[in-house]
Write a protein that holds these residues in place. Structure first.
Motif, short mmCIF file in Angstrom:
data_model
loop_
_atom_site.label_atom_id
_atom_site.label_comp_id
_atom_site.label_asym_id
_atom_site.label_seq_id
_atom_site.Cartn_x
_atom_site.Cartn_y
_atom_site.Cartn_z
N UNK A 110 0.83 -1.20 0.00
CA UNK A 110 0.00 0.00 0.00
C UNK A 110 0.86 1.25 0.00
N UNK A 111 1.92 1.26 0.77
CA UNK A 111 2.81 2.42 0.82
C UNK A 111 3.52 2.66 -0.49
N UNK A 112 3.76 1.64 -1.27
CA UNK A 112 4.47 1.79 -2.53
C UNK A 112 3.58 2.27 -3.65
N UNK A 113 2.28 2.09 -3.53
CA UNK A 113 1.41 2.37 -4.65
C UNK A 113 1.17 3.84 -4.96
N UNK A 114 0.91 4.72 -3.98
CA UNK A 114 0.67 6.11 -4.38
C UNK A 114 1.87 6.67 -5.13
N UNK A 115 1.63 7.25 -6.29
CA UNK A 115 2.74 7.67 -7.15
C UNK A 115 3.48 8.89 -6.62
N UNK A 129 11.07 6.13 -6.87
CA UNK A 129 10.71 5.53 -8.15
C UNK A 129 10.68 4.02 -8.15
N UNK A 130 10.78 3.37 -6.99
CA UNK A 130 10.78 1.91 -6.93
C UNK A 130 9.44 1.32 -6.51
N UNK A 131 8.43 2.15 -6.27
CA UNK A 131 7.16 1.68 -5.72
C UNK A 131 6.54 0.51 -6.47
N UNK A 132 6.26 0.68 -7.75
CA UNK A 132 5.63 -0.41 -8.52
C UNK A 132 6.58 -1.58 -8.72
N UNK A 133 7.86 -1.31 -8.77
CA UNK A 133 8.84 -2.39 -8.88
C UNK A 133 8.74 -3.31 -7.66
N UNK A 134 8.59 -2.71 -6.47
CA UNK A 134 8.42 -3.50 -5.25
C UNK A 134 7.09 -4.24 -5.23
N UNK A 135 6.03 -3.57 -5.68
CA UNK A 135 4.71 -4.23 -5.76
C UNK A 135 4.80 -5.43 -6.68
N UNK A 136 5.40 -5.27 -7.83
CA UNK A 136 5.54 -6.38 -8.78
C UNK A 136 6.32 -7.54 -8.17
#
Length: 90
Positions: free
Chosen positions: A3-8, A53-60
């Protein structure tokens, strides 16, 4: 973490309303973050010295599936599905 990684990153400079939804069933969790920005999320690979800039990378990396959709009310929802551990809690 998901959740923390998702907001852009653009939300850092502009105040947005954010809603977080969580749905659980026997073997998976669905997490959704809805916010007013309609900017498309972008999966980026950044260098080791970059601090953002790593948010979605971590989600993936941790999610079984992830994606996003535009909201009928404006903005977007970014979602991630995670497999829950099986067995007794540690």
């Amino acid at each position: 973490m998901v959740v923390g990684a998702q907001p852009p990153g653009e939300m850092r400079d502009v105040e947005h309303d954010v809603a977080v939804l969580q749905r659980l069933d026997e073997d998976q969790a669905l997490l959704e973050v809805e916010h007013e920005s309609d900017q498309r999320p972008v999966l980026r690979y950044v260098g080791e010295d970059v601090e953002e800039g790593r948010g979605l990378f971590l989600v993936k990396a941790v999610a079984t599936q992830w994606g996003w959709r535009l909201s009928n009310r404006g903005g977007k929802t970014v979602w991630a599905s995670l497999v829950l551990p099986v067995g007794p809690a540690a």
